[in-house]
Design a protein around this motif. Structure first.
Motif, short mmCIF file in Angstrom:
data_model
loop_
_atom_site.label_atom_id
_atom_site.label_comp_id
_atom_site.label_asym_id
_atom_site.label_seq_id
_atom_site.Cartn_x
_atom_site.Cartn_y
_atom_site.Cartn_z
N TRP A 152 14.65 14.70 -8.96
CA TRP A 152 13.93 14.38 -7.73
C TRP A 152 12.67 13.56 -7.93
CZ3 TRP A 152 14.42 19.92 -5.24
CH2 TRP A 152 15.77 20.15 -4.94
N PRO A 153 11.85 13.79 -8.97
CA PRO A 153 10.68 12.92 -9.14
C PRO A 153 11.06 11.45 -9.27
CG PRO A 153 10.47 14.87 -10.52
CD PRO A 153 11.86 14.89 -9.96
N SER A 154 12.16 11.17 -9.95
CA SER A 154 12.61 9.78 -10.10
C SER A 154 13.20 9.25 -8.81
CB SER A 154 13.64 9.70 -11.23
OG SER A 154 14.13 8.38 -11.37
N LEU A 155 14.02 10.07 -8.14
CA LEU A 155 14.66 9.64 -6.90
C LEU A 155 13.65 9.48 -5.76
CD1 LEU A 155 17.91 11.80 -7.05
CD2 LEU A 155 17.72 9.32 -7.35
N ALA A 156 12.54 10.19 -5.84
CA ALA A 156 11.49 10.05 -4.82
C ALA A 156 10.88 8.65 -4.84
CB ALA A 156 10.39 11.09 -5.03
N TRP A 157 11.13 7.93 -5.93
CA TRP A 157 10.70 6.53 -6.00
C TRP A 157 11.85 5.56 -5.81
CZ3 TRP A 157 7.03 3.15 -5.62
CH2 TRP A 157 7.23 1.86 -6.11
N SER A 158 12.98 5.83 -6.49
CA SER A 158 14.04 4.82 -6.59
C SER A 158 15.15 4.94 -5.55
CB SER A 158 14.67 4.88 -7.98
OG SER A 158 15.26 6.15 -8.21
N ALA A 159 15.30 6.08 -4.91
CA ALA A 159 16.41 6.27 -3.99
C ALA A 159 16.21 5.46 -2.70
CB ALA A 159 16.57 7.75 -3.64
N TYR A 194 5.19 13.13 -7.31
CA TYR A 194 4.47 14.41 -7.39
C TYR A 194 5.15 15.46 -6.53
CZ TYR A 194 0.47 17.61 -6.76
OH TYR A 194 -0.36 18.71 -6.70
N ALA A 195 5.51 15.09 -5.31
CA ALA A 195 6.21 16.03 -4.43
C ALA A 195 7.55 16.44 -5.03
CB ALA A 195 6.41 15.40 -3.05
N TYR A 235 0.81 -1.22 0.00
CA TYR A 235 0.00 0.00 0.00
C TYR A 235 0.85 1.27 0.00
CZ TYR A 235 -3.93 -3.08 1.06
OH TYR A 235 -4.89 -4.06 1.00
N ALA A 236 1.90 1.29 0.80
CA ALA A 236 2.74 2.49 0.88
C ALA A 236 3.41 2.78 -0.46
CB ALA A 236 3.80 2.31 1.97
N ASP A 237 3.88 1.75 -1.12
CA ASP A 237 4.54 1.95 -2.42
C ASP A 237 3.55 2.39 -3.50
OD1 ASP A 237 6.99 1.30 -1.39
OD2 ASP A 237 6.98 -0.77 -2.09
N VAL A 238 2.34 1.88 -3.43
CA VAL A 238 1.32 2.27 -4.40
C VAL A 238 1.00 3.76 -4.26
CG1 VAL A 238 -1.12 2.02 -5.00
CG2 VAL A 238 0.29 0.00 -4.69
N LEU A 239 0.93 4.23 -3.04
CA LEU A 239 0.70 5.67 -2.82
C LEU A 239 1.93 6.49 -3.22
CD1 LEU A 239 -1.19 5.67 0.59
CD2 LEU A 239 -2.13 6.25 -1.65
N ARG A 240 3.10 5.95 -2.93
CA ARG A 240 4.33 6.70 -3.21
C ARG A 240 4.59 6.86 -4.70
NH1 ARG A 240 9.88 5.20 -3.10
NH2 ARG A 240 9.32 3.08 -2.47
N ILE A 241 4.17 5.90 -5.51
CA ILE A 241 4.45 6.00 -6.94
C ILE A 241 3.70 7.20 -7.55
CG2 ILE A 241 2.58 4.54 -7.82
CD1 ILE A 241 4.63 3.41 -9.81
N GLY A 242 2.56 7.54 -6.96
CA GLY A 242 1.84 8.71 -7.43
C GLY A 242 2.28 9.98 -6.73
N PHE A 243 2.23 9.96 -5.40
CA PHE A 243 2.41 11.19 -4.65
C PHE A 243 3.86 11.49 -4.27
CE2 PHE A 243 -2.04 10.10 -4.15
CZ PHE A 243 -2.65 11.32 -4.40
N GLY A 244 4.72 10.47 -4.20
CA GLY A 244 6.13 10.74 -3.94
C GLY A 244 6.77 11.49 -5.09
N ILE A 259 11.50 13.76 -1.51
CA ILE A 259 10.13 14.24 -1.36
C ILE A 259 10.15 15.57 -0.60
CG2 ILE A 259 7.94 13.79 -0.20
CD1 ILE A 259 8.37 10.81 -0.80
N GLY A 260 10.92 15.61 0.50
CA GLY A 260 11.05 16.85 1.26
C GLY A 260 11.71 17.96 0.47
N ALA A 261 12.75 17.60 -0.31
CA ALA A 261 13.44 18.59 -1.14
C ALA A 261 12.49 19.20 -2.16
CB ALA A 261 14.64 17.95 -1.83
N GLY A 262 11.62 18.36 -2.76
CA GLY A 262 10.66 18.86 -3.72
C GLY A 262 9.67 19.82 -3.09
N LEU A 263 9.19 19.48 -1.91
CA LEU A 263 8.25 20.36 -1.20
C LEU A 263 8.89 21.71 -0.87
CD1 LEU A 263 6.65 17.74 1.22
CD2 LEU A 263 5.54 18.85 -0.73
N MET A 264 10.11 21.67 -0.35
CA MET A 264 10.81 22.90 0.03
C MET A 264 11.14 23.76 -1.19
SD MET A 264 13.35 21.46 3.02
CE MET A 264 14.17 23.04 3.16
#
Length: 238
Positions: free
Chosen positions: A200-207, A152-153, A141-150, A214-219
């Protein structure tokens, strides 16, 4: 006050094709992977038999940054064009509402539309996995949400920049051209430094530490928002 401005912007986008674009991105990605797994089902399920859901998510993740950057660009441009084509900036900015509030309302609406697209991607991934016969009890479940919203951030700086440029220019050639260039560039994130926002969009999933990006994208999104709002407030866009 923000609610009233946002409500007005929400009404303006009816019949403008924005919702079609919101649905097109996730449906296109899911259809592509449905075809990929459908054609090579035996090979891919054998390859990912240890983690079927992980294999599906990994195949989707390669294209999510491109879809986010390109989709965000087009949504920002179409949203800005609602005002540009109607020549309604004078009337809008003559209202007793600050320009900063107008900018924030446009940004919030844009982010909401992209968020709906990301939610559809996560939900559609579950549906696609079920259609392919993947065991629901193993669903991450966490990964399914992260693939969209991670991702995105991680893409927020690009989306915020695109809205800034789109609102500030009647001619959308520059914002759209830049957005397409950034979308293509995001395909090569693996060759970029982790300090480069486009990765960052790619690393928010693969890193190994996705929360960092995710935090860097938000900031960074907030850092782009501030000069964008100031510039819009001072610029004669009418």
């Amino acid at each position: 006050m923000m609610g009233r401005v946002l409500s007005s912007d929400w009404l303006k986008i009816r019949g403008k094709g924005l919702w079609f674009l919101v649905f097109l991105g996730p449906i296109g990605l899911l259809a592509m992977q449905g075809l990929n797994f459908g054609i090579r089902y035996d090979y891919l399920t054998e390859q990912y038999k240890a983690d079927l859901w992980g294999g599906l998510l990994a195949n989707l993740a390669d294209f999510v940054p491109v879809a986010l950057c390109l989709g965000g660009t087009l949504i920002c441009s179409m949203l800005a064009n609602v005002e540009h084509e109607m020549n309604s900036w004078k009337q809008l900015l003559a209202l007793p509402v600050s320009r900063t509030m107008v900018f924030l309302s446009k940004l919030l609406l844009c982010l909401l539309l992209v968020a709906v697209s990301c939610l559809l991607l996560s939900a559609g991934t579950v549906v696609l996995g079920m259609i392919l016969g993947f065991p629901l009890e193993e669903l991450p479940y966490a990964d399914v949400l992260r693939i969209g919203f991670g991702s995105y951030a991680g893409a927020l700086p690009v989306i915020t920049l695109q809205l800034w440029l789109s609102l500030s220019s009647r001619n959308q050639t520059l914002p759209v051209s830049l957005g397409i260039t950034l979308s293509i560039g995001s395909m090569f994130a693996m060759f970029m430094s982790e300090f480069f926002p486009l990765s960052w969009p790619s690393l928010a999933w693969s890193a190994p530490n996705p929360l960092t990006f995710i935090g860097a994208g938000l900031m960074a999104g907030i850092l782009v928002l501030v000069p964008g709002a100031i510039h819009f407030a001072r610029k004669d866009v009418a």
